[in-house]
Design a protein around this motif. Sequence first.
Motif, short mmCIF file in Angstrom:
data_model
loop_
_atom_site.label_atom_id
_atom_site.label_comp_id
_atom_site.label_asym_id
_atom_site.label_seq_id
_atom_site.Cartn_x
_atom_site.Cartn_y
_atom_site.Cartn_z
N ARG A 4 0.78 -1.18 0.15
CA ARG A 4 0.18 -0.03 0.11
C ARG A 4 1.01 1.25 -0.09
O ARG A 4 1.90 1.18 0.59
CB ARG A 4 -0.86 -0.06 1.12
CG ARG A 4 -1.92 -1.04 1.01
CD ARG A 4 -3.02 -0.74 2.35
NE ARG A 4 -4.02 -1.57 2.13
CZ ARG A 4 -5.05 -1.68 3.10
NH1 ARG A 4 -4.72 -0.77 4.47
NH2 ARG A 4 -6.13 -2.37 2.99
N PRO A 5 0.36 2.28 -0.45
CA PRO A 5 1.04 3.57 -0.55
C PRO A 5 1.50 4.09 0.92
O PRO A 5 2.64 4.47 0.91
CB PRO A 5 0.10 4.56 -1.27
CG PRO A 5 -0.73 3.78 -2.08
CD PRO A 5 -0.82 2.48 -1.32
N LEU A 6 0.39 3.90 2.05
CA LEU A 6 0.84 4.64 3.27
C LEU A 6 1.99 3.83 3.87
O LEU A 6 3.08 4.21 4.44
CB LEU A 6 -0.51 4.43 3.76
CG LEU A 6 -0.15 5.09 5.44
CD1 LEU A 6 0.24 6.52 5.62
CD2 LEU A 6 -1.43 4.70 6.36
N SER A 7 1.73 2.20 3.82
CA SER A 7 2.97 1.61 4.28
C SER A 7 4.37 2.00 3.63
O SER A 7 5.46 1.75 4.39
CB SER A 7 2.61 0.03 4.08
OG SER A 7 2.51 -0.36 2.72
N SER A 8 4.32 2.15 2.18
CA SER A 8 5.53 2.45 1.70
C SER A 8 6.07 3.71 2.06
O SER A 8 7.46 3.74 2.21
CB SER A 8 5.29 2.31 0.06
OG SER A 8 5.91 1.66 -0.61
N VAL A 9 5.30 4.72 2.28
CA VAL A 9 5.96 6.06 2.74
C VAL A 9 6.50 5.83 4.11
O VAL A 9 7.36 6.49 4.52
CB VAL A 9 5.01 7.13 2.31
CG1 VAL A 9 5.24 8.26 3.15
CG2 VAL A 9 4.46 7.35 1.02
N SER A 10 5.61 5.35 4.92
CA SER A 10 6.01 5.10 6.40
C SER A 10 7.57 4.45 6.58
O SER A 10 8.16 4.81 7.19
CB SER A 10 5.14 4.31 7.21
OG SER A 10 3.76 4.70 7.03
N ARG A 11 7.55 3.46 5.66
CA ARG A 11 8.80 2.57 5.74
C ARG A 11 10.01 3.39 5.14
O ARG A 11 11.06 3.38 5.90
CB ARG A 11 8.61 1.23 4.65
CG ARG A 11 9.85 0.51 4.54
CD ARG A 11 9.67 -0.85 3.88
NE ARG A 11 9.33 -0.57 2.43
CZ ARG A 11 9.20 -1.48 1.58
NH1 ARG A 11 9.14 -2.53 1.87
NH2 ARG A 11 9.01 -1.03 0.50
N ILE A 12 9.70 4.28 4.26
CA ILE A 12 10.81 5.15 3.56
C ILE A 12 11.09 6.23 4.89
O ILE A 12 12.33 6.46 5.12
CB ILE A 12 10.43 5.91 2.52
CG1 ILE A 12 10.23 4.88 1.28
CG2 ILE A 12 11.17 6.95 2.18
CD1 ILE A 12 9.60 5.25 0.16
N GLU A 187 9.25 12.81 -4.61
CA GLU A 187 9.39 13.07 -5.97
C GLU A 187 8.04 12.78 -6.78
O GLU A 187 7.38 11.70 -6.34
CB GLU A 187 10.43 12.37 -6.74
CG GLU A 187 11.76 12.88 -6.51
CD GLU A 187 12.68 12.17 -7.14
OE1 GLU A 187 13.79 12.96 -7.98
OE2 GLU A 187 12.98 10.75 -7.32
N TYR A 188 7.55 13.51 -7.69
CA TYR A 188 6.68 13.39 -8.55
C TYR A 188 7.27 13.25 -10.06
O TYR A 188 7.86 13.82 -10.52
CB TYR A 188 5.59 14.32 -8.88
CG TYR A 188 4.54 14.18 -9.80
CD1 TYR A 188 3.55 13.22 -9.65
CD2 TYR A 188 4.50 14.66 -10.85
CE1 TYR A 188 2.67 12.96 -10.61
CE2 TYR A 188 3.61 14.53 -12.07
CZ TYR A 188 2.62 13.58 -11.68
OH TYR A 188 1.83 13.51 -12.81
N ASN A 206 4.40 8.81 -7.37
CA ASN A 206 4.58 9.47 -6.16
C ASN A 206 5.80 8.58 -5.58
O ASN A 206 5.34 7.55 -5.17
CB ASN A 206 3.47 9.70 -5.41
CG ASN A 206 2.41 10.52 -6.14
OD1 ASN A 206 2.60 11.54 -6.30
ND2 ASN A 206 1.33 10.13 -6.48
N ALA A 207 6.78 9.11 -5.28
CA ALA A 207 7.98 8.53 -4.65
C ALA A 207 8.49 9.16 -3.51
O ALA A 207 8.75 10.37 -3.22
CB ALA A 207 9.11 8.38 -5.91
#
Length: 565
Positions: A4-12, A187-188, A206-207
Amino acid sequence: MQSRPLSSVSRILLLGCAVGLGASSLFGQNTPPAPAAPAEQPVSRIDVFTGYSYFAPHGTVNTLLPDGTTFSARYGSVNYGALASVAYYFNKYFGGQVEFGAHPSGNNDGFYTIAGGPIVRYPTSEGITPFVHALAGAAHVGGPNEQPFVVHAYTWGPALTVGGGVDYNLPFFNHRVALRLFQADYEYIHANFGPEPTFGGRANINAARVSTGIVWKFGNIIPPPPVEYTCSASPATVYPGDPITITGTATNLNPKKTATYSWSGQGVTVKSDTATANVDTGSLQPGSYTVTGHVSEGQKPGQFADCTANFTVKQFEPPTVSCSVNPSSVNPGDSATITATGVSPQNRPLTYSYTASAGSISGTGNTATLSTAGAPAGTVTVTANVSDDKGQTASGTCSVTINAPPPPAPKTQTLCSITFSRDKKRPTRVDNEAKACLDDVALNAQRSADASVVVVGNATPEEQNPPAPKKGRKKAAPPVNIAAQRAVNTKDYLVKEKGIDASRIQVRTGTAGAQEADNYLVPAGANFDTDVPGTTAVDESAVQPQVRKPLPERHHSHAKKSASQ
């Protein structure tokens, strides 16, 4: 892959924090504690960053398959990547940045980015520099690839980056190396793979990107140092009227600008529009004063400065005076010279005056004359007074001794006289009438044991030169020195009748021309010949005293007996 996007961003974000904390801990373990970086650490002109980068993209590509269906593929994270950037700063805070990122080995994708844009930093005196940037550029995107269903070859698309980070200056190479504790970016990226089946589709990515590494710092941005101004007074301590020079020294002036100077002071007159000023102290009262100088080459902070210089005006020191006397001892009526030596510590003009406890003194310069006429014997105190043109005075004393006059020389005292006119037949005989006089002579001699007695015998001219005998008469006996005989007979009386020592009695003859013997008392120290001039000493070996016999008795008609002595 399908996170999921939320888990990805949190991990980053968690990874970024872990990288930053890990780097800080590592630096803390390997570097001994050091004081905070000094404020004079260089501020770089160019920062070059190279380091590790973790890239976490979030996006889906919908690709048309040959059978007419659509296949959705998601991007996966790239665990190993590199990031490099060059930032050029126009001043301490603002600059421009070019950045290149390479993340080629994703699970099913790959990314290359190149972008540029503004960067803002805030260097601190502790060596920590936070920064933010906003970049725009292009991304070379490959994937996602889900063989045998879809394959997306690398294609270019626009990219936007917004983020920031924190750098920590290391003590190496004069603080020219910094550790980037972390850099976190958003980054977009937009990629268009085309309409073809299996190979086409569009992606809006969205990165999140987290990086860490080393920053190499080049050049130096040194803000113009603020103008500094110091001034000093020379001399710092003066007397009223003495000149004072205030010298200002300005540093960090811009040689391309013209500096202006001004001076002020409370209760002080300072006139100058240069870095040097003079103070008029003629009207200043004793005390401490402050002069303020101002230099300016502009109205911005750091382009002007003030300075202060302190000086002290001292009270004039009073003069001193001493005096001397020559000679220091004089006889009554004599004069002495008074010499006064006055000293003014500030060389002020001096005026002299004098007073004396006795006698009279005259003089207005540094010498005066003391006259002792009419002054009693003893010490005369002379006071020398000196005053300067500021009304300050001083006095000094010296003394002159007036010697006591010597006692008057003793004089010969005239005592009584005895006569020899009553006894015509014995004109040299000391009769009883002389007793009272000779008693007085003896008493005076007894009172003054150191005095001598002088008896001066006299005779009339007839007695000294009797007339020649008439014819037919006996030849007259040789003349006798009647004056000498009278003196010798008188001495004999005083010795035998009054007990006076013969050595204390002198006999002389005089020129009075009378039938008498004069008696004198000569105190010790008196000079008889000076006091009674014109006498002649008698040679007592030639003139012997006559035995003093009473007159024979004579009988009168009245049978009255009378004796004459």
